[in-house]
Every structure is written in structure tokens, then in C-alpha cells.
Motif scaffolding. Structure first.
Motif, PDB file in Angstrom:
ATOM      1  N   LEU A 119      44.976  32.522  43.919  1.00  0.00           N
ATOM      2  CA  LEU A 119      43.544  32.296  43.782  1.00  0.00           C
ATOM      3  C   LEU A 119      42.863  32.396  45.151  1.00  0.00           C
ATOM      4  CD1 LEU A 119      41.132  31.414  42.003  1.00  0.00           C
ATOM      5  CD2 LEU A 119      41.812  29.048  42.409  1.00  0.00           C
ATOM      6  N   THR A 148      35.001  33.490  44.403  1.00  0.00           N
ATOM      7  CA  THR A 148      34.044  34.016  43.428  1.00  0.00           C
ATOM      8  C   THR A 148      34.253  35.507  43.204  1.00  0.00           C
ATOM      9  OG1 THR A 148      32.387  32.347  44.019  1.00  0.00           O
ATOM     10  CG2 THR A 148      31.612  34.316  42.872  1.00  0.00           C
ATOM     11  N   LEU A 201      37.456  36.139  41.188  1.00  0.00           N
ATOM     12  CA  LEU A 201      37.344  35.807  39.765  1.00  0.00           C
ATOM     13  C   LEU A 201      36.433  36.787  39.026  1.00  0.00           C
ATOM     14  CD1 LEU A 201      37.157  31.899  39.839  1.00  0.00           C
ATOM     15  CD2 LEU A 201      39.091  33.334  39.132  1.00  0.00           C
ATOM     16  N   CYS A 259      38.569  39.761  38.383  1.00  0.00           N
ATOM     17  CA  CYS A 259      39.500  39.480  37.285  1.00  0.00           C
ATOM     18  C   CYS A 259      38.796  39.543  35.939  1.00  0.00           C
ATOM     19  CB  CYS A 259      40.151  38.113  37.484  1.00  0.00           C
ATOM     20  SG  CYS A 259      41.311  38.033  38.856  1.00  0.00           S
ATOM     21  N   ARG A 260      37.571  39.015  35.883  1.00  0.00           N
ATOM     22  CA  ARG A 260      36.797  39.085  34.637  1.00  0.00           C
ATOM     23  C   ARG A 260      36.550  40.537  34.240  1.00  0.00           C
ATOM     24  NH1 ARG A 260      30.956  37.745  35.502  1.00  0.00           N
ATOM     25  NH2 ARG A 260      30.882  40.015  35.625  1.00  0.00           N
ATOM     26  N   ILE A 297      42.505  34.644  31.791  1.00  0.00           N
ATOM     27  CA  ILE A 297      43.033  34.566  33.146  1.00  0.00           C
ATOM     28  C   ILE A 297      43.755  33.231  33.273  1.00  0.00           C
ATOM     29  CG2 ILE A 297      42.501  34.650  35.613  1.00  0.00           C
ATOM     30  CD1 ILE A 297      39.697  35.758  34.752  1.00  0.00           C
ATOM     31  N   VAL A 327      45.161  30.724  35.931  1.00  0.00           N
ATOM     32  CA  VAL A 327      45.004  30.421  37.349  1.00  0.00           C
ATOM     33  C   VAL A 327      45.819  29.178  37.680  1.00  0.00           C
ATOM     34  CG1 VAL A 327      43.369  29.661  39.107  1.00  0.00           C
ATOM     35  CG2 VAL A 327      42.703  31.430  37.478  1.00  0.00           C
ATOM     36  N   TYR A 348      33.266  27.737  41.080  1.00  0.00           N
ATOM     37  CA  TYR A 348      33.530  29.173  41.181  1.00  0.00           C
ATOM     38  C   TYR A 348      33.593  29.822  39.802  1.00  0.00           C
ATOM     39  CZ  TYR A 348      34.693  27.858  45.942  1.00  0.00           C
ATOM     40  OH  TYR A 348      34.630  27.366  47.216  1.00  0.00           O
ATOM     41  N   ILE A 349      34.107  29.097  38.831  1.00  0.00           N
ATOM     42  CA  ILE A 349      34.164  29.610  37.462  1.00  0.00           C
ATOM     43  C   ILE A 349      32.756  29.911  36.952  1.00  0.00           C
ATOM     44  CG2 ILE A 349      34.648  28.944  35.070  1.00  0.00           C
ATOM     45  CD1 ILE A 349      37.065  27.393  36.155  1.00  0.00           C
ATOM     46  N   ALA A 356      31.245  32.962  38.524  1.00  0.00           N
ATOM     47  CA  ALA A 356      31.916  34.199  38.127  1.00  0.00           C
ATOM     48  C   ALA A 356      31.679  34.566  36.670  1.00  0.00           C
ATOM     49  CB  ALA A 356      33.414  34.070  38.388  1.00  0.00           C
ATOM     50  N   LEU A 363      32.611  32.785  33.970  1.00  0.00           N
ATOM     51  CA  LEU A 363      33.794  32.432  33.187  1.00  0.00           C
ATOM     52  C   LEU A 363      33.639  31.032  32.609  1.00  0.00           C
ATOM     53  CD1 LEU A 363      36.424  33.701  35.770  1.00  0.00           C
ATOM     54  CD2 LEU A 363      36.025  34.722  33.516  1.00  0.00           C
ATOM     55  N   LEU A 366      41.230  30.672  31.643  1.00  0.00           N
ATOM     56  CA  LEU A 366      39.818  31.029  31.709  1.00  0.00           C
ATOM     57  C   LEU A 366      39.519  32.203  30.805  1.00  0.00           C
ATOM     58  CD1 LEU A 366      39.426  30.985  35.610  1.00  0.00           C
ATOM     59  CD2 LEU A 366      39.375  29.044  34.040  1.00  0.00           C
TER      60      LEU A 366
END
Length: 232
Positions: free
Chosen positions: A142, A149, A152, A155-156, A165, A167, A207-208, A211, A213, A229
Motif C-alpha cells: 500500500l 491516493t 488506490l 487499482c480502482r 482490492i 489491502v 484515502y479510500i 480514491a 472506493l 475494498l
């Protein structure tokens, strides 16, 4: 080493990657057959802050690792796969899987074991863009690049509709730092500095949200904390 993070037509420079440059102790530790293979993690300009157990990364997946795949769906993308233990575990469970890593030494080891791996940054174009059902960010990955950010968000972008995801967060639930680190071995060989983030489960929510998520699940196994996530 400089990695270009290309996303939505923009390019951001990230200088330094995990354990690269300098005397390359990470690459040497992966290649050596002597034991133990433990590197010292140093905060730049400070004393040692931890250890990196290379032998654990070279070993097969343990019960906790395997449990992460029990309810996962392929194809699986392991970001920062190292020598490939999670790719091997996924393939053993009949899941299609790909590992990516910027370390040539790590990818070489994984490929020699018959695993499907690429020497690639997550911020470069990848196979199956928007088509991965499961993306893994384990073993501190991570923190890649020091920009949680951006990582993620990328990744999204890689996820298939409904994909997830997984993590692994820092052992300190309140951790939320970005620092420059180096890796060093017992002979004093040291890598170039690289940016890395340390984020615990409490700080991750910030951060989620940025991003795009949402959290499906948070759980702890064997003193390790994981979050599942999805796209919001």
C-alpha cells in the motif's frame, strides 16, 4: 530509478523504487542462497526502523496468505509480487493470476519457478485493464511510491465491475506517514532512498474516500490487518 506514473493522460515522476539503486542489497538478498536473508529498513537520515524478511517472501504462502484467496475470484493481480508466493498460491487454487514487480531480480526468480509475472510498474499499461476481479496490495505494498491516493485510484481503474482490492494495512492502526527509506544488509550495502507510505487501518478511510472506493470488510488474522475494498 525513475518511474513514470501515467494516468488519465498525466505523467507524475516518482524517483526511487523499493530497494533499488545504490549497492542493490535487495537484489543480492533475493539471489543469495545463504541464510538468513534479512535486510534492515532505515528511515533516511535516521537509525533502523525495522527489518525485511526476504526468506519469508521467497517461501510458499502461509495459511494466512492462502485464506485471502479462499473467497477471491480470478483473474488475480498481485501488485509488488516479489518472488511470487501469492501468484503461486492463486494458481494452486485454480485461479488465473499475474504478478507485477519493478524488481528484475524478483521477477526473474518468479519466472524461473514457472509463474506468470511481468517486470512492470502498476502505473504503466497492464494486461486486462478494467478486467481484474481481485487486486492484491499485501506486505506493505500500500506504501508503493508514497502516494496512497494515486495508488488506490490506479487499482480502482484496474478492477472489473464488481471486482475487489485486498489491502494489508500497517500493524499500527494509527500510522499515517510518508518518508524516504533505504534498505541495507549486514555488510553495509545500502539502496538508494525511495518514498514509502505507512498507513494503518484507521487512517486508510481518508484515502479510500478520496480514491472513490468503499470498504466491504475489515478483518485481522495472525496479527495482520486486511481490508476488502470495492468501487463506490
Amino acid at each position: 530509478m525513475t518511474i513514470d506514473m501515467k494516468r488519465n493522460g498525466a505523467t507524475e515522476a516518482r524517483v526511487g523504487t523499493f530497494g533499488a539503486g545504490g549497492a542493490e542489497p535487495y537484489a543480492s538478498a533475493l539471489a543469495e542462497s545463504s541464510f538468513p536473508r534479512v535486510l534492515t529498513l532505515r528511515r533516511r537520515g535516521h537509525a533502523a526502523v525495522g527489518e525485511v524478511d526476504i526468506e519469508r517472501w521467497r517461501a510458499d504462502a502461509d495459511e494466512t496468505d492462502i485464506s485471502l484467496l479462499a473467497t477471491s475470484v480470478g483473474p488475480v493481480l498481485d501488485i509488488g509480487c516479489g518472488p511470487g508466493r501469492m501468484v503461486r498460491a492463486a494458481m494452486a487454487q485454480g485461479l488465473s493470476a499475474l504478478g507485477i514487480d519493478v524488481s528484475h531480480a524478483a521477477v526473474k526468480l518468479a519466472a524461473e519457478s514457472g509463474l506468470t509475472v511481468l517486470t512492470r510498474s502498476v502505473f504503466e499499461p497492464l494486461p486486462r485493464e478494467h478486467g481484474w476481479e481481485t487486486v492484491l496490495l499485501l506486505d506493505g505494498n500500500l506504501g508503493i511510491g508514497g502516494d496512497v491516493t494515486s495508488l488506490l485510484v490506479r487499482c480502482r481503474e484496474l478492477l472489473a465491475p464488481g471486482g475487489t482490492i485486498i489491502v494489508e494495512t500497517n500493524v499500527d492502526p494509527d500510522a499515517d506517514t510518508v518518508e524516504d527509506y533505504t534498505l541495507a544488509d549486514e555488510d553495509g550495502r545500502e539502496s538508494d532512498p525511495f518514498p514509502w507510505a505507512e498507513v494503518g487501518v484507521h487512517a486508510l478511510s481518508y484515502y479510500i474516500d478520496k480514491a472513490g472506493l468503499t470498504v466491504d470488510q475489515v478483518w485481522e488474522v495472525d496479527s495482520r490487518t486486511f481490508c476488502r475494498l470495492r468501487s463506490r
